[in-house]
Design a protein around this motif. Structure first.
Motif, PDB file in Angstrom:
ATOM      1  N   TYR B 619     -23.834 -12.262 -40.225  1.00 40.22           N
ATOM      2  CA  TYR B 619     -25.234 -11.931 -39.947  1.00 40.22           C
ATOM      3  C   TYR B 619     -25.882 -13.036 -39.121  1.00 40.22           C
ATOM      4  N   GLU B 620     -25.529 -14.274 -39.477  1.00 40.59           N
ATOM      5  CA  GLU B 620     -26.106 -15.386 -38.728  1.00 40.59           C
ATOM      6  C   GLU B 620     -25.700 -15.309 -37.263  1.00 40.59           C
ATOM      7  N   ALA B 621     -24.429 -14.997 -37.064  1.00 40.86           N
ATOM      8  CA  ALA B 621     -23.946 -14.879 -35.695  1.00 40.86           C
ATOM      9  C   ALA B 621     -24.670 -13.761 -34.956  1.00 40.86           C
ATOM     10  N   ALA B 622     -24.857 -12.655 -35.659  1.00 42.02           N
ATOM     11  CA  ALA B 622     -25.530 -11.509 -35.045  1.00 42.02           C
ATOM     12  C   ALA B 622     -26.970 -11.883 -34.704  1.00 42.02           C
ATOM     13  N   GLU B 623     -27.598 -12.623 -35.623  1.00 41.94           N
ATOM     14  CA  GLU B 623     -28.974 -13.073 -35.428  1.00 41.94           C
ATOM     15  C   GLU B 623     -29.074 -13.877 -34.129  1.00 41.94           C
ATOM     16  N   VAL B 624     -28.091 -14.765 -33.983  1.00 41.72           N
ATOM     17  CA  VAL B 624     -28.060 -15.611 -32.790  1.00 41.72           C
ATOM     18  C   VAL B 624     -27.924 -14.752 -31.539  1.00 41.72           C
ATOM     19  N   ASP B 625     -27.076 -13.704 -31.652  1.00 30.00           N
ATOM     20  CA  ASP B 625     -26.887 -12.822 -30.498  1.00 30.00           C
ATOM     21  C   ASP B 625     -28.083 -11.914 -30.270  1.00 30.00           C
ATOM     22  N   GLY B 626     -29.078 -11.977 -31.147  1.00 30.23           N
ATOM     23  CA  GLY B 626     -30.294 -11.195 -30.958  1.00 30.23           C
ATOM     24  C   GLY B 626     -30.175  -9.760 -31.418  1.00 30.23           C
ATOM     25  N   ALA B 627     -29.230  -9.480 -32.291  1.00 31.57           N
ATOM     26  CA  ALA B 627     -29.092  -8.104 -32.776  1.00 31.57           C
ATOM     27  C   ALA B 627     -30.223  -7.782 -33.750  1.00 31.57           C
ATOM     28  N   SER B 628     -30.766  -6.581 -33.658  1.00 32.21           N
ATOM     29  CA  SER B 628     -31.854  -6.188 -34.554  1.00 32.21           C
ATOM     30  C   SER B 628     -31.282  -5.965 -35.957  1.00 32.21           C
ATOM     31  N   LYS B 629     -32.192  -5.885 -36.952  1.00 34.99           N
ATOM     32  CA  LYS B 629     -31.754  -5.643 -38.339  1.00 34.99           C
ATOM     33  C   LYS B 629     -30.957  -4.349 -38.434  1.00 34.99           C
ATOM     34  N   TRP B 630     -31.469  -3.350 -37.733  1.00 34.61           N
ATOM     35  CA  TRP B 630     -30.817  -2.039 -37.787  1.00 34.61           C
ATOM     36  C   TRP B 630     -29.411  -2.100 -37.226  1.00 34.61           C
ATOM     37  N   THR B 631     -29.281  -2.784 -36.084  1.00 41.37           N
ATOM     38  CA  THR B 631     -27.960  -2.932 -35.479  1.00 41.37           C
ATOM     39  C   THR B 631     -27.035  -3.693 -36.425  1.00 41.37           C
ATOM     40  N   GLN B 632     -27.596  -4.746 -37.060  1.00 44.15           N
ATOM     41  CA  GLN B 632     -26.774  -5.501 -38.010  1.00 44.15           C
ATOM     42  C   GLN B 632     -26.275  -4.592 -39.121  1.00 44.15           C
ATOM     43  N   PHE B 633     -27.186  -3.772 -39.624  1.00 47.67           N
ATOM     44  CA  PHE B 633     -26.817  -2.865 -40.706  1.00 47.67           C
ATOM     45  C   PHE B 633     -25.711  -1.913 -40.270  1.00 47.67           C
ATOM     46  N   ARG B 634     -25.918  -1.364 -39.040  1.00 49.09           N
ATOM     47  CA  ARG B 634     -24.973  -0.349 -38.577  1.00 49.09           C
ATOM     48  C   ARG B 634     -23.624  -0.948 -38.181  1.00 49.09           C
ATOM     49  N   ARG B 635     -23.686  -2.136 -37.563  1.00 47.33           N
ATOM     50  CA  ARG B 635     -22.457  -2.691 -37.010  1.00 47.33           C
ATOM     51  C   ARG B 635     -21.727  -3.618 -37.985  1.00 47.33           C
ATOM     52  N   ILE B 636     -22.451  -4.216 -38.901  1.00 44.58           N
ATOM     53  CA  ILE B 636     -21.781  -5.147 -39.826  1.00 44.58           C
ATOM     54  C   ILE B 636     -21.706  -4.559 -41.234  1.00 44.58           C
ATOM     55  N   THR B 637     -22.877  -4.264 -41.798  1.00 35.25           N
ATOM     56  CA  THR B 637     -22.911  -3.866 -43.201  1.00 35.25           C
ATOM     57  C   THR B 637     -22.077  -2.611 -43.444  1.00 35.25           C
ATOM     58  N   LEU B 638     -22.410  -1.532 -42.713  1.00 36.52           N
ATOM     59  CA  LEU B 638     -21.735  -0.260 -42.988  1.00 36.52           C
ATOM     60  C   LEU B 638     -20.217  -0.333 -42.842  1.00 36.52           C
ATOM     61  N   PRO B 639     -19.710  -0.816 -41.705  1.00 37.00           N
ATOM     62  CA  PRO B 639     -18.247  -0.834 -41.570  1.00 37.00           C
ATOM     63  C   PRO B 639     -17.557  -1.695 -42.632  1.00 37.00           C
ATOM     64  N   LEU B 640     -18.205  -2.807 -43.014  1.00 33.95           N
ATOM     65  CA  LEU B 640     -17.556  -3.671 -43.992  1.00 33.95           C
ATOM     66  C   LEU B 640     -17.706  -3.147 -45.410  1.00 33.95           C
ATOM     67  N   LEU B 641     -18.707  -2.317 -45.618  1.00 30.41           N
ATOM     68  CA  LEU B 641     -18.864  -1.709 -46.944  1.00 30.41           C
ATOM     69  C   LEU B 641     -17.817  -0.643 -47.175  1.00 30.41           C
ATOM     70  N   ARG B 642     -17.433  -0.020 -46.079  1.00 31.41           N
ATOM     71  CA  ARG B 642     -16.618   1.180 -46.192  1.00 31.41           C
ATOM     72  C   ARG B 642     -15.373   1.027 -47.065  1.00 31.41           C
ATOM     73  N   PRO B 643     -14.541   0.011 -46.829  1.00 32.70           N
ATOM     74  CA  PRO B 643     -13.323  -0.049 -47.654  1.00 32.70           C
ATOM     75  C   PRO B 643     -13.608  -0.211 -49.141  1.00 32.70           C
ATOM     76  N   ALA B 644     -14.693  -0.919 -49.493  1.00 29.08           N
ATOM     77  CA  ALA B 644     -14.981  -1.102 -50.912  1.00 29.08           C
ATOM     78  C   ALA B 644     -15.637   0.134 -51.509  1.00 29.08           C
ATOM     79  N   MET B 645     -16.461   0.797 -50.710  1.00 26.10           N
ATOM     80  CA  MET B 645     -17.198   1.936 -51.238  1.00 26.10           C
ATOM     81  C   MET B 645     -16.339   3.186 -51.318  1.00 26.10           C
ATOM     82  N   LEU B 646     -15.408   3.311 -50.373  1.00 26.96           N
ATOM     83  CA  LEU B 646     -14.666   4.562 -50.284  1.00 26.96           C
ATOM     84  C   LEU B 646     -13.948   4.940 -51.580  1.00 26.96           C
ATOM     85  N   PRO B 647     -13.173   4.025 -52.182  1.00 25.03           N
ATOM     86  CA  PRO B 647     -12.522   4.420 -53.443  1.00 25.03           C
ATOM     87  C   PRO B 647     -13.542   4.822 -54.510  1.00 25.03           C
ATOM     88  N   ALA B 648     -14.652   4.107 -54.564  1.00 25.17           N
ATOM     89  CA  ALA B 648     -15.679   4.446 -55.542  1.00 25.17           C
ATOM     90  C   ALA B 648     -16.248   5.834 -55.262  1.00 25.17           C
TER      91      ALA B 648
END
Lengths: 282, 726
Positions: B619-648
């Motif tokens: 997130y810090e890196a994304a912040e530096v690159d000027g990514a918006s919160k929404w972009t961070q959510f879509r590009r970092i949070t969601l994809p990285l959540l996927r493997p943990a959330m999917l089995p659940a």
């Protein structure tokens, strides 16, 4: 802290509080039913009872049966025995099986894991008829032992899956090091792996305990003697066909839920770690 | 220490189980409270008189019938049991009953009570007590009880003020047992001359229209439950109540009331005739002490026992002589119930009667909830009846199946043996086999006996037809009936496809809500500056800790038409209260609300854990690159959540798909089975529709197939997601 972030925090607090209210309201409503003197319920929104009485609790907790036996005490004891034994038996079996599935190579491993997953998909209510006959053959009907065995085995596939997932995340180097130091396989398992797996064990234990503590369809079918009933079966009697005693039901529901909730909250710190570590690789 | 204690306790439980060696008579019943106390006294008298010990066992009512039919054929049942006569045919056809002929003295009892226990010229069981409906009248509000429906209708307007929660007449109107007096009073019949159930009759229409009018005029509340009847009568807000003898124990001492016979229908001159239920002591056909058991059963039904059962248990005895006893003669309640039972029709004990309940419930609720016109209700019930009453499929020969099984076994072993031998020996490929077996064996043994064998038995049951304790092999007939939707159109609630569609919708909506809410809350809780995080988290996971059947019953109460808090909220907001279980959409919504409350904490906890595992640096890196919160959510949070959330998510979807408790306890399939999902439907076929175990097993095999397909699909999903991550 600047203004916008303070605003954001306020919004977060508001959202969380709203959700907490939604979460708590039904529970408070049950508390109200348990404390209200009559079953006379009226259309009211307030979760605060108009008058408070402990009669329902007294009747549920202290009533004796016609032979003068303290029914609740016995039922509590059998619930504790069943749930405790289920946890013990289930966990012991699941932990060793999960370890084998995680570490050893043997034929049918993949198939076995799939088979375990598949058992979760067969509707449990329909296993009832065959299970009854099998326990009958084993002379385990109307005994807590039979109930413990059924609970422990039906909860096992899920436990094995969770534990296996967790074991997979543990680095093998530690075990290899222990082997180098001359530890036997059993020692590696008991001294190295199990202590590391404590969070997952806690969650799995909680899961087994809750399964046994909360189950009532099997218990109602397999047990005959009311003094041997587990608490859910006793609770179910308050919501009978012609008679619904909401007050007593609510009081008993609170008493039954309290221990699992206490246990749950005692172990909840481990929940996040235990569940997801198992989940990621599951 | 605790471990030792648990083992010791287990050992005592075990020995307690093995210790019953002496030979007392086993007596089963479903009594509680006063009735139970009376029975215990009676049993003691019997022991004092004959020296034979009696072991009493109180079985919960809901499980009682199933327990008897399971236990007696296995020789694990009682010698004598007390049951309502309505399952006489059912018990008889499963050979559970020994005839009382030769021992019973018919003239001891009222004739209609003995008739109720008669089958093919034999009497089974000894009538103990009668149960039928009568009118409870609050004396203060109604000084003279109505004798005809005309008088009743004249009284009702003054006694009812629905806005203040006052009603002239209250009874469980949605239950056919309570509607039957109206049906018979309006000249309706339930069976034709050949004994087949009959629904589409003028009496049916008239009686339904009468009751519907009472409800429309707001003399009678909507969706009445037993609890509501009790609370309204005890609060003096119900002037009259229709109920049985059991209700007397629930009336508070503050209410001055009397019991009278139900009024006569002015239009027909026929009294409102309730069903007569006869409680009888039955002797088990498997009893090893038949003679003593007959003696006990007779003792239970006559003489001193009648007196104790009246005075202590408040029962209405079936014995004629009992009414000469001073204690009984002067007991107004007992004699007025006896009076009210004079007009009662013994409830038929035929199998046909058991088939009437579900169609009648459908028709009755359809009319009362406003979806069905009274004149159409009979036809509706008739259609449901035809659908439920499946003809027995023709027997099939098991030979091709055995052949197939043999061929598969042969093919399998050939395949295993002929597999190209690997260059390595078995020992080399699998060095830890021995170790693995030691670790796995206990779990395997348990799973084999209590999971896989029952599963196999369940699978093979689907090829059989079960009727009155006997199985016949029918091949694929059950599956053909289900998949061809035989007997009902595809859009009807009973059809497999309709239920499947409902189940899929149910699963989808729930999983989306669980994940959505859970993830949302996890994101809120993640904020590093947030205080009280622990408190919120603890409060938010409460629903997970509550046993789910308690949750279900609790929410059923919340959605209750009259005293539910949800309707309370609506009224407080100035809206009309809603009959939640009258329409598919609202009933479905109620189920979903319950299950969402129950299920979001699990997803929240999983999401919290998964969020913690995402490195903050990203997130810090994304912040530096000027990514918006929404972009961070879509590009970092969601994809990285996927493997943990999917089995659940997958696990959650399977759980939801089979979430029996919620459906069964909250909406109970209302309206008309519309909100039933596949599992609850299968359960009904097995345990509520004439024990069609084979048909139910076929249903569950189909459930299993659907889930299997789903899991192989999701397996691909998880694989691709882990590949994506490398």
């Amino acid at each position: 802290m600047n203004r916008s972030s303070r605003l954001k925090l306020a919004a977060i607090h508001a959202g969380l509080m709203l959700m907490c209210m939604v979460t708590l309201y039904p529970v408070l409503w049950v508390v109200k039913m348990a404390l209200s003197p009559t079953d006379g319920l009226s259309l009211s929104v307030s979760p605060i009872p108009d008058a408070v009485t402990f009669d329902h609790f007294r009747e549920v907790l202290l009533s004796t049966d016609a032979a003068g036996r303290w029914v609740f005490g016995r039922q509590l004891l059998s619930s504790i025995v069943v749930s405790g034994a289920t946890t013990l038996v289930g966990l012991t079996l699941a932990v060793s099986a999960a370890y084998a599935l995680s570490r050893f190579r043997f034929p049918g491993k993949e198939g076995g894991m799939q088979a375990l997953l598949i058992t979760q998909m067969f509707p449990a209510t329909l296993m009832l008829v065959p299970i009854y006959s099998i326990l009958q053959k084993l002379h385990l009907l109307d005994s807590l032992t039979g109930l413990v065995l059924v609970y422990a085995t039906t909860a096992m596939p899920f436990c094995i899956w969770m534990l296996k997932g967790y074991f997979d995340t543990l680095p093998r180097e530690l075990e290899e090091a222990a082997v180098m130091d001359g530890a036997s396989p059993a020692q590696v398992f008991l001294r190295v792996v199990l202590p590391l797996a404590r969070p997952a064990l806690a969650v799995t234990a909680l899961f087994s305990f809750m399964t046994a503590w909360n189950e009532f369809i099997l218990a109602a079918t397999l047990l005959n003697d009311p003094t041997r009933f587990t608490l859910p079966v006793a609770l179910q009697r308050y919501v009978g066909e012609h008679k619904v005693e909401w007050g007593k039901f609510a009081a008993c529901a609170l008493v039954v839920s309290a221990p699992v909730m206490a246990l749950f909250f005692a172990l909840q710190k481990h929940l996040v770690g235990g569940l997801t570590a198992g989940g990621v690789k599951g | 220490m605790t471990r030792l204690l648990a083992l010791a306790l287990l050992a005592t439980a075990w020995t307690a189980h093995a210790a019953d060696e002496a030979e007392p008579l086993k007596l089963w019943h479903a009594y509680r409270g006063g009735e139970e106390a009376a029975l215990i006294q009676v049993a003691e008298r019997f022991t004092a008189k004959t020296g034979v010990k009696v072991d009493l066992l109180a079985v919960p009512y809901d499980a009682y019938g199933a327990k008897l039919t399971n236990a007696i054929p296995h020789g694990a049942g009682p010698d004598v049991f007390i049951f309502n006569h309505e399952r006489l045919h059912n018990f008889h056809s499963q050979h559970l009953l020994a005839p009382a002929t030769g021992v019973i003295v018919r003239s001891d009892y009222f004739p209609n009570t003995v008739q109720a226990l008669e089958l093919d010229g034999q009497v089974y069981g000894y009538p103990m007590a009668q149960k039928s409906l009568a009118l409870y009248v609050n004396k203060k509000l109604v000084p003279t009880p109505p004798r005809t429906t005309e008088e009743l209708l004249r009284m009702l307007p003054a006694l009812s003020k629905a806005d203040e929660g006052r009603f002239g007449l209250v009874y469980e109107s949605g239950d056919f047992y309570f509607h039957a007096p109206f049906l018979f009073g309006f000249g309706g019949e339930l069976f034709d001359a050949s004994g087949r159930a009959l629904f589409d009759t003028p009496g049916m229409t008239k009686s339904l229209a009468f009751v519907k009018k009472l409800q429309d005029d707001r003399y009678l509340p909507q969706e009445v439950s037993g609890a509501l009847v009790k609370s309204l009568f005890n609060d003096g807000r119900a002037a009259m109540v229709i109920s049985g003898p059991w209700f007397a124990g629930e009336v508070s001492p503050a209410v001055d009331y009397r019991v009278v016979a139900l009024p006569v229908v002015s239009e027909t001159g026929i009294p409102l005739k309730p069903f007569l239920g006869v409680e009888a002591a039955f002797v088990s056909a498997q009893s090893k002490q038949g003679e003593k058991a007959q003696q006990l059963a007779r003792f239970l039904s006559t003489g001193e026992s009648s007196r104790i059962r009246v005075t202590v248990g408040r029962q209405i005895p079936a014995e004629v002589a009992a009414y000469q006893l001073p204690e009984v003669k002067d007991d107004v309640l007992i004699s007025s119930f006896r009076e009210a039972a004079r007009d009662a029709t013994p409830m038929p004990s035929s199998l046909e009667m058991l088939r009437v309940w579900e169609p009648m419930k459908l028709a009755l609720r359809g009319v009362l909830q406003g979806g069905t016109a009274p004149q159409d209700a009979g036809a509706l019930a008739d259609r449901r009846y035809r659908a439920l009453y499946r003809e027995r499929p023709p027997d099939a020969s098991p030979l091709p199946w055995l052949g197939l099984l043999g061929a598969m076994a042969l093919g399998g072993s050939v395949w295993v043996l002929r597999r190209p031998a690997s260059a390595l020996t078995f020992q080399q490929r699998y060095p830890d086999v021995k170790l693995a077996v030691t670790y796995l064996a206990p779990a395997m043994a348990g799973l084999l006996v209590l999971v896989f064998i029952p599963f196999g038995v369940g699978l093979s049951l689907s090829l059989f037809h079960h009727e009155s304790g006997e199985y016949s092999f029918v091949g694929l007939a059950n599956f053909v009936d289900i998949l061809a939707s035989r007997g009902y159109s595809i859009t009807e609630p009973l059809s497999f496809y309709f239920t499947l569609a409902v189940t899929l919708l149910w699963t989808l909506v729930n999983v989306v809500l669980h994940v959505g809410i859970g993830l949302f809350l996890a994101l809120l809780l993640k904020d590093p500056l947030l205080k009280l995080k622990g408190v919120y988290r603890v409060l938010l996971i409460i629903p997970w800790a509550v046993p789910n059947y308690i949750t279900a019953l609790m929410w059923k109460g919340l959605f209750h038409r009259q005293f539910g808090a949800i309707n309370g909220l609506l009224v407080a907001l100035g809206l009309e209260p809603v009959s939640w279980f009258a329409q598919f959409s609202t009933a479905f919504a109620a189920n979903v609300a319950t299950n969402t409350w129950l299920g979001f904490p699990f997803m929240m906890v999983v999401a919290l854990g998964a969020l913690q595992s995402i490195p903050q640096e990203l997130y810090e890196a994304a912040e530096v690159d000027g990514a918006s919160k929404w972009t961070q959510f879509r590009r970092i949070t969601l994809p990285l959540l996927r493997p943990a959330m999917l089995p659940a998510v997958i696990l959650g979807s399977v759980w939801t798909f089979n979430m029996f408790n919620i459906i069964y306890l909250v909406s109970g399939g209302e309206p008309g089975g519309g909100t039933d999902i596949l599992v609850s439907e299968a359960f009904r076929w097995a345990f509520q529709r004439n024990q069609q175990y084979g048909f139910a097993a076929a249903y569950s095999v189909l459930i299993f197939v659907v889930l299997l397909a789903w899991s192989s699909f999701t397996k691909r999903l998880t694989r691709s997601s882990s590949e994506m991550l490398g």
